[in-house]
Design a protein around this motif. Sequence first.
Motif, short mmCIF file in Angstrom:
data_model
loop_
_atom_site.label_atom_id
_atom_site.label_comp_id
_atom_site.label_asym_id
_atom_site.label_seq_id
_atom_site.Cartn_x
_atom_site.Cartn_y
_atom_site.Cartn_z
N GLN A 26 0.84 -1.20 0.00
CA GLN A 26 0.00 0.00 0.00
C GLN A 26 0.87 1.25 0.00
O GLN A 26 0.64 2.18 -0.76
CB GLN A 26 -0.93 0.00 1.22
N MET A 27 1.88 1.26 0.83
CA MET A 27 2.76 2.42 0.92
C MET A 27 3.51 2.65 -0.38
O MET A 27 3.63 3.79 -0.85
CB MET A 27 3.75 2.23 2.08
N LYS A 28 4.03 1.59 -0.97
CA LYS A 28 4.78 1.70 -2.22
C LYS A 28 3.89 2.21 -3.35
O LYS A 28 4.27 3.10 -4.09
CB LYS A 28 5.36 0.35 -2.63
N VAL A 29 2.71 1.60 -3.49
CA VAL A 29 1.81 1.98 -4.57
C VAL A 29 1.38 3.43 -4.42
O VAL A 29 1.38 4.19 -5.40
CB VAL A 29 0.58 1.03 -4.62
N GLU A 30 1.06 3.86 -3.22
CA GLU A 30 0.65 5.25 -2.99
C GLU A 30 1.79 6.21 -3.33
O GLU A 30 1.59 7.23 -4.00
CB GLU A 30 0.21 5.47 -1.55
N ARG A 31 3.01 5.89 -2.90
CA ARG A 31 4.16 6.75 -3.17
C ARG A 31 4.42 6.86 -4.67
O ARG A 31 4.64 7.95 -5.20
CB ARG A 31 5.40 6.19 -2.47
N ILE A 32 4.35 5.74 -5.38
CA ILE A 32 4.59 5.74 -6.82
C ILE A 32 3.48 6.49 -7.56
O ILE A 32 3.75 7.28 -8.47
CB ILE A 32 4.74 4.30 -7.34
N THR A 45 -6.68 14.05 -5.34
CA THR A 45 -6.98 12.65 -5.02
C THR A 45 -7.17 12.56 -3.51
O THR A 45 -6.22 12.71 -2.75
CB THR A 45 -5.84 11.72 -5.48
N SER A 46 -8.40 12.33 -3.08
CA SER A 46 -8.68 12.35 -1.63
C SER A 46 -8.38 11.02 -0.95
O SER A 46 -8.19 10.98 0.25
CB SER A 46 -10.13 12.76 -1.39
N SER A 47 -8.36 9.92 -1.71
CA SER A 47 -8.13 8.62 -1.10
C SER A 47 -7.44 7.70 -2.11
O SER A 47 -7.84 7.62 -3.27
CB SER A 47 -9.46 8.01 -0.66
N ILE A 48 -6.40 7.01 -1.63
CA ILE A 48 -5.69 6.01 -2.43
C ILE A 48 -5.65 4.75 -1.59
O ILE A 48 -5.02 4.72 -0.53
CB ILE A 48 -4.26 6.47 -2.74
N VAL A 49 -6.35 3.71 -2.04
CA VAL A 49 -6.40 2.46 -1.28
C VAL A 49 -5.99 1.32 -2.20
O VAL A 49 -6.59 1.10 -3.25
CB VAL A 49 -7.81 2.20 -0.73
N TYR A 50 -4.95 0.59 -1.79
CA TYR A 50 -4.51 -0.59 -2.52
C TYR A 50 -4.84 -1.81 -1.68
O TYR A 50 -4.50 -1.86 -0.49
CB TYR A 50 -3.01 -0.54 -2.80
N ASN A 51 -5.52 -2.79 -2.28
CA ASN A 51 -5.88 -3.99 -1.56
C ASN A 51 -5.92 -5.16 -2.53
O ASN A 51 -6.74 -5.19 -3.44
CB ASN A 51 -7.24 -3.83 -0.88
N GLN A 52 -5.01 -6.10 -2.35
CA GLN A 52 -4.96 -7.35 -3.10
C GLN A 52 -5.08 -7.16 -4.61
O GLN A 52 -5.91 -7.77 -5.27
CB GLN A 52 -6.02 -8.31 -2.60
N ARG A 56 -7.81 1.63 -5.69
CA ARG A 56 -9.05 2.43 -5.71
C ARG A 56 -8.69 3.88 -5.42
O ARG A 56 -8.12 4.19 -4.38
CB ARG A 56 -10.03 1.90 -4.67
N LEU A 57 -9.03 4.75 -6.37
CA LEU A 57 -8.74 6.17 -6.26
C LEU A 57 -10.04 6.94 -6.11
O LEU A 57 -10.95 6.77 -6.90
CB LEU A 57 -8.00 6.66 -7.52
N ILE A 91 -7.51 -0.74 -11.64
CA ILE A 91 -7.65 0.57 -11.03
C ILE A 91 -9.09 1.00 -11.15
O ILE A 91 -9.67 0.95 -12.23
CB ILE A 91 -6.74 1.62 -11.72
N THR A 92 -9.67 1.38 -10.02
CA THR A 92 -11.04 1.87 -9.98
C THR A 92 -11.00 3.34 -9.55
O THR A 92 -10.37 3.68 -8.55
CB THR A 92 -11.89 1.08 -8.96
N VAL A 93 -11.66 4.20 -10.33
CA VAL A 93 -11.68 5.62 -10.01
C VAL A 93 -13.11 6.02 -9.65
O VAL A 93 -14.03 5.81 -10.43
CB VAL A 93 -11.20 6.47 -11.22
#
Length: 94
Positions: A26-32, A45-52, A56-57, A91-93
């Motif tokens: 999650q940390m890596k994906v958000e940073r990139i 972008t108010s929320s960045i969530v990576y899960n499996q 989701r942006l 990726i879901t926006v």
Amino acid sequence: MQEDRTVDYYMQRFLHRYDMGEIASQMKVERIYRALVGDLISRLTSSIVYNQGNLRLRVLSAALRQELTMRRENLRNRINDELGSEVVKTITVV
């Protein structure tokens, strides 16, 4: 000679040691993501969530939502290129 180590490096080691790899991802994906899209889009972008494999942006602008939706495959490829493997599947926006 020991290479320079950053806080991020030690945080990654800690998370992997205690089997918290998903949080590390999650940390890596958000940073990139933030590095690739730049400051303005990051602020919208108010929320960045990576899960499996799903990123989701949540964005604050309808125009940005449309633009990211159209470019999500390119964005996914660029994130995965930075990570060196196929980590982000969709990726879901919203």
